[in-house]
Each structure stands twice: as structure tokens, then as C-alpha cells.
Write a protein that holds these residues in place. Structure first.
Motif, PDB file in Angstrom:
ATOM      1  N   UNK A   1      12.847  16.556   7.693  1.00 52.52           N
ATOM      2  CA  UNK A   1      14.192  15.949   7.612  1.00 52.52           C
ATOM      3  C   UNK A   1      14.176  14.723   6.699  1.00 52.52           C
ATOM      4  N   UNK A   2      12.989  14.213   6.399  1.00 54.54           N
ATOM      5  CA  UNK A   2      12.900  13.034   5.520  1.00 54.54           C
ATOM      6  C   UNK A   2      12.208  13.399   4.220  1.00 54.54           C
ATOM      7  N   UNK A   3      12.368  14.682   3.793  1.00 56.55           N
ATOM      8  CA  UNK A   3      11.489  15.122   2.695  1.00 56.55           C
ATOM      9  C   UNK A   3      11.778  14.483   1.338  1.00 56.55           C
ATOM     10  N   UNK A   4      12.896  13.760   1.184  1.00 53.33           N
ATOM     11  CA  UNK A   4      13.104  13.024  -0.079  1.00 53.33           C
ATOM     12  C   UNK A   4      12.805  11.541   0.082  1.00 53.33           C
ATOM     13  N   UNK A   5      12.201  11.165   1.184  1.00 54.66           N
ATOM     14  CA  UNK A   5      11.943   9.735   1.440  1.00 54.66           C
ATOM     15  C   UNK A   5      10.450   9.452   1.302  1.00 54.66           C
ATOM     16  N   UNK A   6      10.100   8.561   0.399  1.00 52.47           N
ATOM     17  CA  UNK A   6       8.697   8.133   0.298  1.00 52.47           C
ATOM     18  C   UNK A   6       8.621   6.703  -0.239  1.00 52.47           C
ATOM     19  N   UNK A   7       7.546   6.004   0.123  1.00 57.13           N
ATOM     20  CA  UNK A   7       7.337   4.634  -0.347  1.00 57.13           C
ATOM     21  C   UNK A   7       8.191   3.608   0.388  1.00 57.13           C
ATOM     22  N   UNK A   8       8.741   3.988   1.550  1.00 56.52           N
ATOM     23  CA  UNK A   8       9.705   3.122   2.233  1.00 56.52           C
ATOM     24  C   UNK A   8       9.123   2.462   3.474  1.00 56.52           C
ATOM     25  N   UNK A   9       9.712   1.331   3.799  1.00 56.97           N
ATOM     26  CA  UNK A   9       9.380   0.597   5.025  1.00 56.97           C
ATOM     27  C   UNK A   9      10.656   0.641   5.872  1.00 56.97           C
TER      28      UNK A   9
ATOM     29  N   UNK B   1       0.835  -1.212   0.000  1.00 57.25           N
ATOM     30  CA  UNK B   1       0.000   0.000   0.000  1.00 57.25           C
ATOM     31  C   UNK B   1       0.871   1.264   0.000  1.00 57.25           C
ATOM     32  N   UNK B   2       1.908   1.301   0.818  1.00 59.27           N
ATOM     33  CA  UNK B   2       2.710   2.536   0.867  1.00 59.27           C
ATOM     34  C   UNK B   2       3.425   2.773  -0.461  1.00 59.27           C
ATOM     35  N   UNK B   3       3.850   1.689  -1.122  1.00 61.29           N
ATOM     36  CA  UNK B   3       4.556   1.896  -2.398  1.00 61.29           C
ATOM     37  C   UNK B   3       3.626   2.493  -3.442  1.00 61.29           C
ATOM     38  N   UNK B   4       2.425   1.921  -3.538  1.00 63.73           N
ATOM     39  CA  UNK B   4       1.489   2.405  -4.551  1.00 63.73           C
ATOM     40  C   UNK B   4       0.999   3.815  -4.210  1.00 63.73           C
TER      41      UNK B   4
END
Ligand SMILES: NC(=O)c1ccc[n+]([C@@H]2O[C@H](COP(=O)([O-])OP(=O)(O)OC[C@H]3O[C@@H](n4cnc5c(N)ncnc54)[C@H](O)[C@@H]3O)[C@@H](O)[C@H]2O)c1
Length: 248
Positions: free
Chosen positions: A232-240, A155-158
Motif C-alpha cells: 500500500x506504500x509502494x511509491x513511498x521511499x526515503x521518508x520519515x 541514512x534512509x534518504x541515502x
């Protein structure tokens, strides 16, 4: 964390959700708990509690609308409500219970996110889901939980790809065992309600399965959630993000 952010936490009436909600409220954020219950004695008094059943789309839509009307756009959505079933071996899976676990842990997360999307600050909102070590690894006797939590990773990836276009990030934390009251009760149940056996079980788990020789604490989970919620994590998405003392 910039103060006065609007932070919504599902399942904040107990356990990890309460600690996340209290942490954000102590940082000056305006925090709203959405839970089946509103009777927590440990949730900070300045956290607003709304009744919400995340398995019901109408309940979640109503709750998110109420949040938006009272507080404005949502900056941080923590999708945390979940259950852990009792042990069942695969050949003994209770199909109704399997369905219940999937509805709360996976469909409930889908409904929470879907109902919030139009109320999330765009660009800039961050969604953090509570996955589990069972979002990437299996364990015996708990197929419904493992399947539901693997679903969170998908779900987070999509959702990250869909919502990234609006500048909204979607990530998940994947805690290993974390000593909440709910976990203590489960470990006791699985060890014949013998406190010393339960203690030995947890010590063995830490010693034999983790790199650091310790399981994660609630504070470890809260720290990771805070990082994923912040810029601080603004380039991080879709991650576990694994939070388990290094189970490899
Ligand atoms: N404790 C652990 O070791 C551990 C490890 C990894 C992941 N997790 C995950 O962390 C999350 C929180 O777990 P916890 O240990 O704090 O459990 P908990 O039982 O203390 O808290 C879960 C909360 O979710 C709420 N909830 C349940 N069904 C709901 C529904 N349909 N609608 C709204 N709220 C609902 C409950 O009322 C409760 O307040 C869960 O998603 C769990 O899978 C826990």
C-alpha cells in the motif's frame, strides 16, 4: 500484508520490537528476531530468535546468512534495536557513552541494513527503521540520542536512493514518546521515582506538546510500520513518518 512473508526485526526481544514481531507473526508472516537477548516472555512462540549484536558486522552478517538459509529472501527488514541514554547536559557529555549510543543506534542500523542487502527480496523488499521524534527535533540533555536518531533520517534518504534501483524501499517511523516499559522506567527515573509525578509529567507532555492531546501508542507505531512494509506504500521511499499525536 501477504502472509508467509519473511520479516526480520532487530531488537524484538522487548518493547516496540516485540509488538511489531508479534503483529507480523499473527498476520501469518515468518518472523525472525535478531537481538542481544532471546529471553522474552511476551514474544510469540512462533517467532524465531537468533542472537545478534547489531554493533558487530560479523555477528549481523552471520545472522542474516542464517535467516536467508533457513527462510529464503527477506521481504521486510525492521531495523529497530536501540538504546536511550541517561540524561547528560552538553557540557557533561560522557564521550564513551556518546560513542556507545551512536554505535548501537546509528552504526548498528547501518550494519543491520548493509548485512541484509544481498538477502533482501529484489524487487519488492521494504526496510523500515525505528527513528524517533528526535530524528527531526532536539531535546535537552540527550545529545547522543538526538544525533544518532537524526542520523537515521539521513541514512534512509541515502539508502533509499541506492536501493531504489533494485526496487527496495527504505523508510523510517519517527515515534514520539511511546509507553513501553523502557520509557516508563526512564520517566520514573527523571521524576525521582515518584509514580504520581511521572504520571503528571506524561499527561503534561501529551496536553502541551501534541495536536491530538495524546501521545502515540505502540499500536499506532505498529500500524505505520505495517503500512510502510506493505505494497500500500509502494511509491513511498526515503521518508520519515511522524507518529507522535501531531508535534508541530
Ligand atoms: N519507547 C519510546 O518512547 C520510543 C520512542 C521513539 C523511538 N523509540 C525507538 O524504538 C526502538 C525500540 O525502543 P523500545 O522503547 O522498544 O526499547 P527496548 O529497550 O524495550 O527495546 C530495545 C531492544 O533492542 C535490543 N538491543 C539493544 N542493543 C542491541 C544490540 N547491540 N544488538 C541487538 N539488539 C540490541 C535490546 O536487547 C532490546 O530488546 C529504539 O530504536 C528506540 O530508540 C522508542
Amino acid at each position: 500484508m501477504t502472509n508467509s512473508k519473511v520479516v526480520v526485526v532487530t531488537g524484538a526481544n522487548s518493547g516496540i520490537g516485540t509488538s511489531i514481531a508479534n503483529h507480523f507473526s499473527e498476520s501469518g508472516c515468518r518472523v525472525i528476531s535478531l537481538d542481544l537477548k532471546t529471553d522474552s516472555k511476551i514474544l510469540n512462540s512462533d517467532v524465531t530468535s537468533y542472537l545478534c549484536d547489531v554493533t558487530s558486522e560479523s555477528s549481523a552478517i552471520e545472522a542474516m546468512k542464517q535467516v536467508r538459509n533457513e527462510f529464503g529472501p527477506i521481504d521486510v527488514l525492521i531495523v529497530n534495536a536501540g538504546v536511550v541514554p541517561s540524561w547528560q547536559s552538553t557540557e557533561n557529555i560522557d564521550v564513551e557513552d556518546f560513542d556507545r549510543v551512536m554505535r548501537i543506534n546509528l552504526l548498528g542500523s547501518v550494519i543491520s541494513l548493509k548485512s541484509a542487502v544481498t538477502h533482501l527480496r529484489a524487487p519488492g523488499a521494504s526496510v523500515v527503521m525505528t527513528g524517533s521524534i528526535n530524528s527531526w527535533k532536539g531535546d535537552p540533555n540527550i545529545a547522543s540520542y538526538v544525533a544518532s536518531k537524526h542520523g537515521i533520517a539521513g541514512l534512509v534518504k541515502s539508502a533509499a536512493m541506492d536501493l531504489g534501483k533494485r526496487g527496495i524501499r527504505v523508510n523510517a517511523v519517527a515515534p514520539g514518546a511511546v509507553l513501553t516499559d523502557a520509557l516508563r522506567k526512564r520517566v520514573l527515573d527523571r521524576n525521582d521515582n515518584d509514580a504520581s509525578k511521572a504520571e503528571a509529567y506524561l499527561e503534561n507532555l501529551a496536553a502541551t506538546t501534541t495536536s491530538l492531546g495524546r501521545i502515540a501508542t505502540i499500536a499506532d507505531v505498529v500500524n505505520a510500520v505495517e503500512f510502510l512494509a506493505s505494497n500500500k506504500s509502494e511509491a513511498i521511499t526515503g521518508q520519515l513518518i511522524h507518529i507522535d499525536g501531531g508535534v508541530l
